[in-house]
Scaffold this motif. Structure first.
Motif, PDB file in Angstrom:
ATOM      1  N   VAL A   1       0.829  -1.209   0.000  1.00 44.05           N
ATOM      2  CA  VAL A   1       0.000   0.000   0.000  1.00 44.05           C
ATOM      3  C   VAL A   1       0.868   1.265   0.000  1.00 44.05           C
ATOM      4  N   LYS A   2       2.028   1.200   0.668  1.00 41.15           N
ATOM      5  CA  LYS A   2       2.922   2.372   0.605  1.00 41.15           C
ATOM      6  C   LYS A   2       3.310   2.664  -0.852  1.00 41.15           C
ATOM      7  N   ALA A   3       3.574   1.620  -1.609  1.00 45.01           N
ATOM      8  CA  ALA A   3       3.917   1.817  -3.030  1.00 45.01           C
ATOM      9  C   ALA A   3       2.731   2.402  -3.791  1.00 45.01           C
ATOM     10  N   MET A   4       1.514   1.919  -3.491  1.00 45.60           N
ATOM     11  CA  MET A   4       0.319   2.445  -4.177  1.00 45.60           C
ATOM     12  C   MET A   4       0.091   3.915  -3.815  1.00 45.60           C
ATOM     13  N   ILE A   5       0.239   4.235  -2.530  1.00 49.22           N
ATOM     14  CA  ILE A   5       0.016   5.623  -2.098  1.00 49.22           C
ATOM     15  C   ILE A   5       1.042   6.537  -2.763  1.00 49.22           C
ATOM     16  N   ASN A   6       2.308   6.115  -2.795  1.00 45.04           N
ATOM     17  CA  ASN A   6       3.358   6.937  -3.422  1.00 45.04           C
ATOM     18  C   ASN A   6       3.072   7.171  -4.893  1.00 45.04           C
ATOM     19  N   ALA A   7       2.538   6.141  -5.576  1.00 42.74           N
ATOM     20  CA  ALA A   7       2.268   6.285  -7.014  1.00 42.74           C
ATOM     21  C   ALA A   7       1.016   7.131  -7.261  1.00 42.74           C
ATOM     22  N   GLY A   8       0.080   7.118  -6.314  1.00 50.27           N
ATOM     23  CA  GLY A   8      -1.089   8.004  -6.412  1.00 50.27           C
ATOM     24  C   GLY A   8      -2.168   7.562  -7.372  1.00 50.27           C
ATOM     25  N   HIS A   9      -2.141   6.293  -7.824  1.00 59.20           N
ATOM     26  CA  HIS A   9      -3.156   5.858  -8.792  1.00 59.20           C
ATOM     27  C   HIS A   9      -4.204   4.929  -8.197  1.00 59.20           C
ATOM     28  N   GLY A  10      -4.235   4.793  -6.874  1.00 60.08           N
ATOM     29  CA  GLY A  10      -5.213   3.899  -6.251  1.00 60.08           C
ATOM     30  C   GLY A  10      -4.770   2.451  -6.317  1.00 60.08           C
TER      31      GLY A  10
END
Ligand SMILES: NC(=O)c1ccc[n+]([C@@H]2O[C@H](COP(=O)([O-])OP(=O)(O)OC[C@H]3O[C@@H](n4cnc5c(N)ncnc54)[C@H](O)[C@@H]3O)[C@@H](O)[C@H]2O)c1
Length: 261
Positions: free
Chosen positions: A134-143
């Motif tokens: 989820v940290k990777a998803m949040i950093n990427a910002g695409h959900g």
């Protein structure tokens, strides 16, 4: 968006924790067939090698990694490797767990060593694997999508010494709602699927006992145990655009068992 394209995962990247296991490897194939690239992660290198070979044979763009999901820095490292290979991460499927049938104890005497083992195997692995993804998803910002393996034991007691397992799966159900609430602002949905017995090697010892199996099947309205393929439709729903407005849910997949309780 129309028709079946809402289930299309082309261009998405998934991480499957426990991807060498019976359910994890089957679901990795489901996600791959729907178009996702898939990183499978498991502590057992032989299982990873076998699952990766099958995925490649099926034409899935995949990466197999060995690692221990109860080690937080290792989870971060594994997700970084997956990101390095595929450049994005959209789906986190948590399929590490089980062990219940190996450590059956009366609730009043449940030993702390077995309690810790089951909680680590089912809950800590889900916590660390999800946090890293989820940290990777949040950093990427695409959900993104998080989907965890719960069990009907997350909501039903069983008179068979399952204290630690029901505690772990109940916690996964609660965390599913908590994470859904916290991560909605990042457009990350969080759901869980909760099967009754799924015919895998992990539960073969129980299902090979004809009396146990007959008693179990007699309580399931659809009259059989599950197979990993019975989970595929729900997984595609929860991991795709089809479930864009669905979060914090635990779906039982149990042939109607819980409907009778
Ligand atoms: N089989 C069932 O009847 C059933 C029913 C309901 C829920 N579930 C749940 O489904 C999930 C998968 O079950 P399964 O039958 O496929 O089990 P499985 O044992 O085949 O798969 C689990 C995989 O996790 C891996 N693993 C264990 N600890 C790990 C760690 N610390 N780090 C990395 N990998 C680790 C194992 O090597 C194994 O390959 C579990 O959470 C289980 O509780 C199973």
């Amino acid at each position: 968006m129309s028709g079946l394209s809402i289930f299309d995962l082309s261009g998405r990247a998934a991480v499957v924790w426990g991807g060498g296991g019976a359910i994890g490897s089957a679901i990795a194939a489901t996600l791959g067939r729907a178009g996702a690239s898939v990183t499978i992660i498991d502590q057992d290198p032989d299982r990873i090698a076998a699952a990766e070979a099958k995925l490649r044979d099926a034409g899935v763009d995949c990466l197999g990694l060995s690692g221990d999901a109860t080690d937080r820095p290792e989870c971060d490292r594994l997700v970084a490797q997956a990101m390095g290979r595929f450049g994005r991460l959209d789906i986190c499927f948590n399929a590490i767990g089980g062990g219940a049938g190996k450590v059956l104890h009366p609730a009043e005497d449940y030993p702390v060593e077995d309690w810790d083992w089951i909680l680590d195997l089912n809950l800590r692995s889900t916590l660390y694997g999800t946090q890293a993804a989820v940290k990777a998803m949040i950093n990427a910002g695409h959900g993104g999508r998080v989907l965890s393996m719960s069990s009907v034991r997350g909501q039903l007691g069983i008179n068979a010494g399952y204290s630690a397992y029901v505690a772990a799966k109940g916690a996964i159900n609660s965390l599913t709602r908590q994470w859904a609430t916290e991560w909605a602002k990042h457009n990350i949905t969080v759901n869980a699927i909760a099967p009754t017995f799924v015919d895998t090697p992990q539960v073969a010892m129980l299902l090979d006992d004809p009396v146990f199996k007959a008693n179990l099947v007699a309580r399931v309205p659809l009259g059989r145990v599950g197979s990993p393929d019975d989970l595929a439709g729900a997984v595609l729903f929860f991991c795709s655009d089809a479930s864009a407005f669905v979060t914090g849910q635990v779906l039982t997949i149990d042939g109607g068992l819980t409907a009778t309780q």
